[in-house]
Design a protein around this motif. Structure first.
Motif, short mmCIF file in Angstrom:
data_model
loop_
_atom_site.label_atom_id
_atom_site.label_comp_id
_atom_site.label_asym_id
_atom_site.label_seq_id
_atom_site.Cartn_x
_atom_site.Cartn_y
_atom_site.Cartn_z
N HIS A 78 21.20 44.79 -91.50
CA HIS A 78 19.88 45.03 -90.83
C HIS A 78 18.68 44.26 -91.75
O HIS A 78 18.67 44.20 -93.15
N CYS A 79 17.82 43.48 -91.21
CA CYS A 79 16.78 42.86 -91.96
C CYS A 79 15.83 43.70 -92.64
O CYS A 79 15.38 44.55 -92.09
N ALA A 80 15.55 43.62 -93.94
CA ALA A 80 14.94 44.46 -94.91
C ALA A 80 13.28 44.43 -94.32
O ALA A 80 12.53 45.36 -94.73
N SER A 81 12.75 43.62 -93.65
CA SER A 81 11.53 43.41 -93.27
C SER A 81 11.22 43.88 -91.64
O SER A 81 10.54 44.86 -91.46
N CYS A 82 11.93 43.45 -90.65
CA CYS A 82 11.65 44.02 -89.36
C CYS A 82 12.82 44.96 -88.83
O CYS A 82 12.62 45.48 -87.80
N GLY A 83 13.98 45.01 -89.53
CA GLY A 83 15.01 45.97 -88.91
C GLY A 83 16.02 45.46 -87.92
O GLY A 83 16.97 46.12 -87.52
N GLU A 84 15.84 44.07 -87.79
CA GLU A 84 16.86 43.46 -86.79
C GLU A 84 18.13 43.58 -87.23
O GLU A 84 18.13 43.28 -88.60
N ILE A 85 19.24 43.67 -86.43
CA ILE A 85 20.61 43.47 -86.84
C ILE A 85 20.95 41.95 -87.33
O ILE A 85 20.53 41.26 -86.75
N ILE A 86 21.53 41.98 -88.40
CA ILE A 86 22.01 40.63 -89.14
C ILE A 86 23.33 40.25 -88.51
O ILE A 86 24.14 41.33 -89.08
N ASP A 87 24.10 39.11 -88.25
CA ASP A 87 25.23 39.03 -88.48
C ASP A 87 25.82 38.52 -89.79
O ASP A 87 25.64 37.28 -90.11
N VAL A 88 26.41 39.40 -90.62
CA VAL A 88 26.57 39.14 -91.92
C VAL A 88 27.76 37.99 -91.94
O VAL A 88 28.20 37.69 -93.14
N SER A 89 28.30 37.62 -91.05
CA SER A 89 29.59 36.63 -91.17
C SER A 89 28.77 35.32 -91.07
O SER A 89 29.74 34.29 -91.39
N GLU A 90 27.55 35.13 -91.09
CA GLU A 90 26.72 33.84 -90.99
C GLU A 90 25.84 33.82 -91.99
O GLU A 90 25.45 34.88 -92.51
N TRP A 91 25.49 32.47 -92.39
CA TRP A 91 24.34 32.65 -93.61
C TRP A 91 23.07 33.20 -92.96
O TRP A 91 22.85 33.15 -91.79
N HIS A 92 22.25 34.12 -94.02
CA HIS A 92 21.06 34.63 -93.54
C HIS A 92 20.30 34.51 -94.95
O HIS A 92 21.01 34.68 -96.19
N PRO A 93 19.16 34.44 -94.93
CA PRO A 93 18.26 34.52 -96.26
C PRO A 93 18.22 35.87 -97.03
O PRO A 93 18.38 36.71 -96.36
N THR A 94 18.12 35.83 -98.33
CA THR A 94 18.24 36.97 -99.01
C THR A 94 17.18 36.99 -100.21
O THR A 94 16.65 35.78 -100.49
N LYS A 95 16.88 38.14 -100.73
CA LYS A 95 16.14 38.07 -101.99
C LYS A 95 16.93 39.18 -102.90
O LYS A 95 17.55 40.15 -102.53
N ALA A 96 16.71 38.90 -104.16
CA ALA A 96 17.18 39.77 -105.06
C ALA A 96 16.23 40.31 -105.91
O ALA A 96 15.10 39.59 -106.57
N ARG A 97 16.13 41.59 -106.35
CA ARG A 97 15.36 42.25 -107.28
C ARG A 97 15.96 42.90 -108.43
O ARG A 97 16.90 43.73 -108.20
#
Length: 52
Positions: free
Chosen positions: A10-29
């Motif tokens: 799920h998107c950390a910002s808006c909560g939308e479901i993310i297809d984790v089998s495809e590329w998606h932006p991330t951030k690390a802290r």
């Protein structure tokens, strides 16, 4: 899908479901030697994320 108690499919910002089998932006802290990874549904959400 969970990572350390957080839903990483799920998107950390808006909560939308993310297809984790495809590329998606991330951030690390890293805090106190612990690295947290946050997933986002779009570049826009990644840029708007406040780290709540």
């Amino acid at each position: 899908m969970h990572y350390r108690g957080r839903q990483i499919d799920h998107c950390a910002s808006c909560g939308e479901i993310i297809d984790v089998s495809e590329w998606h932006p991330t951030k690390a802290r890293t805090t106190d030697g612990e690295t947290e990874i946050y997933s986002f549904c779009s570049e826009r959400c990644r840029n708007q994320w406040t780290g709540r």
